[in-house]
Design a protein around this motif. Structure first.
Motif, short mmCIF file in Angstrom:
data_model
loop_
_atom_site.label_atom_id
_atom_site.label_comp_id
_atom_site.label_asym_id
_atom_site.label_seq_id
_atom_site.Cartn_x
_atom_site.Cartn_y
_atom_site.Cartn_z
N GLN A 91 0.82 -1.31 0.01
CA GLN A 91 0.00 0.14 0.10
C GLN A 91 0.77 1.25 0.08
OE1 GLN A 91 -3.29 0.31 -0.47
NE2 GLN A 91 -3.88 -1.61 0.06
N MET A 124 2.69 -5.67 -7.55
CA MET A 124 1.47 -4.80 -7.57
C MET A 124 1.97 -3.48 -7.32
SD MET A 124 -1.75 -6.26 -7.94
CE MET A 124 -2.58 -4.93 -6.92
N LYS A 127 3.07 -1.84 -10.15
CA LYS A 127 2.11 -1.85 -11.14
C LYS A 127 2.24 -2.89 -12.45
CE LYS A 127 1.56 3.13 -10.05
NZ LYS A 127 0.43 2.68 -8.96
N TYR A 129 0.64 -5.76 -13.11
CA TYR A 129 -0.38 -6.52 -12.71
C TYR A 129 -0.62 -7.91 -13.23
CZ TYR A 129 -1.52 -1.81 -11.19
OH TYR A 129 -1.50 -0.43 -10.85
N HIS A 155 -7.43 -7.87 -6.39
CA HIS A 155 -6.97 -6.39 -6.49
C HIS A 155 -6.04 -6.29 -7.68
CE1 HIS A 155 -8.28 -5.21 -2.73
NE2 HIS A 155 -7.17 -5.23 -2.13
N ALA A 156 -5.47 -7.55 -8.24
CA ALA A 156 -4.69 -7.38 -9.51
C ALA A 156 -6.05 -7.44 -10.75
CB ALA A 156 -3.83 -8.53 -9.69
N GLU A 159 -7.45 -3.76 -11.34
CA GLU A 159 -6.58 -2.79 -11.65
C GLU A 159 -6.61 -3.15 -13.16
OE1 GLU A 159 -5.27 -0.18 -10.51
OE2 GLU A 159 -5.10 -0.56 -8.42
N GLN A 160 -6.97 -4.04 -13.68
CA GLN A 160 -7.08 -4.63 -15.11
C GLN A 160 -8.59 -4.48 -15.67
OE1 GLN A 160 -4.60 -8.00 -15.37
NE2 GLN A 160 -3.25 -6.87 -16.64
N ASP A 161 -9.42 -3.93 -14.71
CA ASP A 161 -10.85 -3.81 -15.07
C ASP A 161 -11.47 -5.14 -15.50
OD1 ASP A 161 -11.11 -1.14 -14.81
OD2 ASP A 161 -10.23 -0.36 -16.76
N ARG A 193 -18.13 -0.18 -10.34
CA ARG A 193 -17.53 0.24 -11.62
C ARG A 193 -18.62 -0.67 -12.77
NH1 ARG A 193 -13.07 -2.49 -10.86
NH2 ARG A 193 -12.01 -0.78 -10.15
#
Length: 231
Positions: A91, A124, A127, A129, A155-156, A159-161, A193
């Motif tokens: 974080q 992570m 960045k 991912y 989370h990974a 981050e890539q939608d 989202r």
């Protein structure tokens, strides 16, 4: 005279109890667990790990990281502190710490899920991912009950939608640890989202009921209210 003597003996204990209660109230006001120093457990590694975990879940990542760093400095093999330490470092974007610790863990403990979780946290923070997903997946293969690896996996994907895969990972983490609010928070963000605001609100409210002192949950509820024009 005897009554006066008894009162004088009881008074310090009463004052101590009042001071202890006041300290606990101050700790609660700061969103921290009650102090345990008075019980002789202030330096106990397991208690300190619980405090660090609590701080992490409140979003106080730097405080959690400083506490786990002190635990690991005094006992490098305090494995109970590792997951919170790694998550807080991720974080805070501490890539060097994650790289070095991940490399050492993989070298010494290649069969432990936490070792590959550390590598996933590094990617992570960097960045990267796709790579992070690979190593979080390896951690879940070694320990399918590792909720934090499933959260990292989610989370990974997020981050890539890739919301559907993120939701699947968060649901697994929520099933493994029903008292953990972070998977619910992640699910809420994914639903938001996807513009499914009703399900997002349900997840956020459930997360808030578990951990009302987490600023991230309050923030997401605020964003949702704004989107619903509930000014």
């Amino acid at each position: 005279d005897q009554m006066q003597g008894d009162y004088q003996q009881q008074q310090p204990a009463s004052e101590h109890s009042a001071q202890q209660q006041q300290q606990q109230q101050q700790e609660a006001a700061l969103g921290r667990p009650p102090a345990v120093v008075g019980y002789g457990l202030g330096g106990n590694p397991d208690v300190l790990c619980c405090q660090a975990d609590w701080l992490f879940h409140l979003g106080q990542y730097d405080d959690a990281y400083q506490l786990t760093s002190s635990i690991l400095a005094s006992d490098p093999y305090a494995t109970q502190a590792l997951v919170t330490h790694l998550a807080a470092a991720m974080q805070l974007g501490k890539k060097n710490e994650l790289f070095l610790r991940g490399h050492k863990l993989v070298e010494e403990y290649p069969d432990l899920a936490v070792s590959w979780y550390a590598v996933g946290c590094y990617y992570m923070a960097a960045k990267q991912y796709e790579q992070a997903r690979r190593f979080f997946a390896k951690a879940t293969q070694l320990d399918k009950d590792n909720a934090y690896a499933w959260i990292g996996f989610g989370h990974a994907f997020a981050e890539q939608d890739e919301s559907d895969q993120a939701l699947a990972a968060y649901r697994t983490a929520a099933r493994l640890f029903p008292g953990l609010h972070i998977p619910l928070l992640g699910m809420g963000v994914a639903y938001q989202r996807m513009n499914n605001l009703h399900l997002a609100e349900r997840c956020f409210l459930q997360a808030y009921s578990i951990c009302p002192n987490d600023a991230a949950t309050a923030h997401e509820l605020g964003v949702l209210a704004y989107r619903n024009r509930q000014y």
